[in-house]
Scaffold this active site. Sequence first.
Site, PDB file in Angstrom:
ATOM      1  N   GLY A  16      42.626  66.586  11.939  1.00 37.51           N
ATOM      2  CA  GLY A  16      43.849  65.926  11.713  1.00 37.51           C
ATOM      3  C   GLY A  16      44.463  65.945  10.367  1.00 37.51           C
ATOM      4  N   THR A  17      44.173  67.001   9.437  1.00 37.59           N
ATOM      5  CA  THR A  17      44.713  66.910   8.034  1.00 37.59           C
ATOM      6  C   THR A  17      46.118  67.050   8.075  1.00 37.59           C
ATOM      7  OG1 THR A  17      44.136  69.190   7.643  1.00 37.59           O
ATOM      8  CG2 THR A  17      42.161  67.648   7.027  1.00 37.59           C
ATOM      9  N   ASN A  18      46.402  68.060   9.053  1.00 35.15           N
ATOM     10  CA  ASN A  18      48.168  67.947   8.879  1.00 35.15           C
ATOM     11  C   ASN A  18      48.611  66.701   9.677  1.00 35.15           C
ATOM     12  OD1 ASN A  18      49.112  70.820   8.604  1.00 35.15           O
ATOM     13  ND2 ASN A  18      47.157  71.242   9.578  1.00 35.15           N
ATOM     14  N   MET A  95      44.674  72.489  20.290  1.00 36.57           N
ATOM     15  CA  MET A  95      44.129  73.627  20.688  1.00 36.57           C
ATOM     16  C   MET A  95      44.245  73.992  21.966  1.00 36.57           C
ATOM     17  SD  MET A  95      42.885  74.569  17.545  1.00 36.57           S
ATOM     18  CE  MET A  95      41.678  75.677  17.473  1.00 36.57           C
ATOM     19  N   LEU A  98      50.100  75.470  25.862  1.00 38.68           N
ATOM     20  CA  LEU A  98      51.110  74.993  26.651  1.00 38.68           C
ATOM     21  C   LEU A  98      51.885  75.959  27.560  1.00 38.68           C
ATOM     22  CD1 LEU A  98      52.517  72.316  24.310  1.00 38.68           C
ATOM     23  CD2 LEU A  98      51.098  71.774  26.306  1.00 38.68           C
ATOM     24  N   HIS A 114      51.130  77.069  12.006  1.00 39.91           N
ATOM     25  CA  HIS A 114      50.104  78.496  12.175  1.00 39.91           C
ATOM     26  C   HIS A 114      49.917  78.620  10.829  1.00 39.91           C
ATOM     27  CE1 HIS A 114      48.188  81.590  14.193  1.00 39.91           C
ATOM     28  NE2 HIS A 114      48.604  82.470  13.296  1.00 39.91           N
ATOM     29  N   GLU A 182      46.262  73.305   1.689  1.00 41.68           N
ATOM     30  CA  GLU A 182      46.729  72.348   0.493  1.00 41.68           C
ATOM     31  C   GLU A 182      47.980  73.076   0.073  1.00 41.68           C
ATOM     32  OE1 GLU A 182      42.306  71.392  -1.209  1.00 41.68           O
ATOM     33  OE2 GLU A 182      43.240  73.008  -2.137  1.00 41.68           O
TER      34      GLU A 182
HETATM   35  C1  GRF Z   1      45.422  73.980  11.106  1.00 41.82           C
HETATM   36  O1  GRF Z   1      45.035  75.165  10.176  1.00 41.82           O
HETATM   37  C2  GRF Z   1      46.541  74.386  11.824  1.00 41.82           C
HETATM   38  O2  GRF Z   1      47.380  75.548  11.129  1.00 41.82           O
HETATM   39  C3  GRF Z   1      46.021  74.880  13.085  1.00 41.82           C
HETATM   40  O3  GRF Z   1      45.101  74.309  13.231  1.00 41.82           O
HETATM   41  C4  GRF Z   1      44.456  73.714  12.029  1.00 41.82           C
HETATM   42  C5  GRF Z   1      44.355  72.306  12.279  1.00 41.82           C
HETATM   43  O4  GRF Z   1      43.834  71.562  11.280  1.00 41.82           O
HETATM   44  N1  GRF Z   1      46.863  75.041  13.951  1.00 41.82           N
HETATM   45  P1  GRF Z   1      44.037  69.912  11.257  1.00 41.82           P
HETATM   46  O5  GRF Z   1      43.471  69.178  12.505  1.00 41.82           O
HETATM   47  O6  GRF Z   1      45.231  69.688  10.963  1.00 41.82           O
HETATM   48  O7  GRF Z   1      42.809  69.503  10.126  1.00 41.82           O
END
Ligand code: GRF
Length: 205
Positions: A16-18, A95, A98, A114, A182
């Site tokens: 969940g870093t995004n 992951m 859909l 992506h 980053e």
């Molecule tokens: C990221 O690299 C995103 O581009 C891909 O899955 C990863 C998810 O990372 N679709 P996070 O869970 O957001 O840390």
Amino acid sequence: MEKKQIKIAVFVSGGGTNLQALIDAEKRGEIKSGKLSLVISNNPSADALTRASENGIKTLVISKKTEGSKEAMEEAMVRTLTENGIDLIVLAGFMCILSADFTRRYDKRILNIHPSLIPSFCGEGFYGLHVHEAALQKGVKVTGATVHYVNEVPDGGEIILQKAVNVEEGDTPEILQKRVMEQAEWIILPAAAELVSKKILEGKA
Ligand code: GRF
């Protein structure tokens, strides 16, 4: 009264870093046309769920396992999204591919991040570290990230934003993954979320 913000749901499966980047951007006032309103995970132990709850965002686990099949999972998702009045879905490390039924129902209402410059290193099988392994194996000097609309073709929808990142001597897939996150992902995902939310709010999308 006119709507001031649309409602955003974020679909996650892992760290969940995004999602965190979206939360931080909302706090800084950089996402103002949309409100992060719901986080759905298909993995009950995703750290992303903790990040969401710690920030007061409603969370739900909906998966093939909880619902019995992929079809039932998507039905439960549609029901939940409708009940919560969600206008835009952001896939942030979700992951699961859909179905065409699902993506057609939410045409131009689903974004995905992506970790490569599409059309390089994308499509089925290109996820997580595999993407960066493939980039290093090919020897590209520049990679990056892409935010695109989601359609029935994996990583095939219209491109919204891209950002390039340099590959450096001695990079491992892990080092490159971190740099791409980053320098690209955490920047363009919130930017695209605001861009598309604003369009929806103004009736331009
Ligand atoms: C990221 O690299 C995103 O581009 C891909 O899955 C990863 C998810 O990372 N679709 P996070 O869970 O957001 O840390």
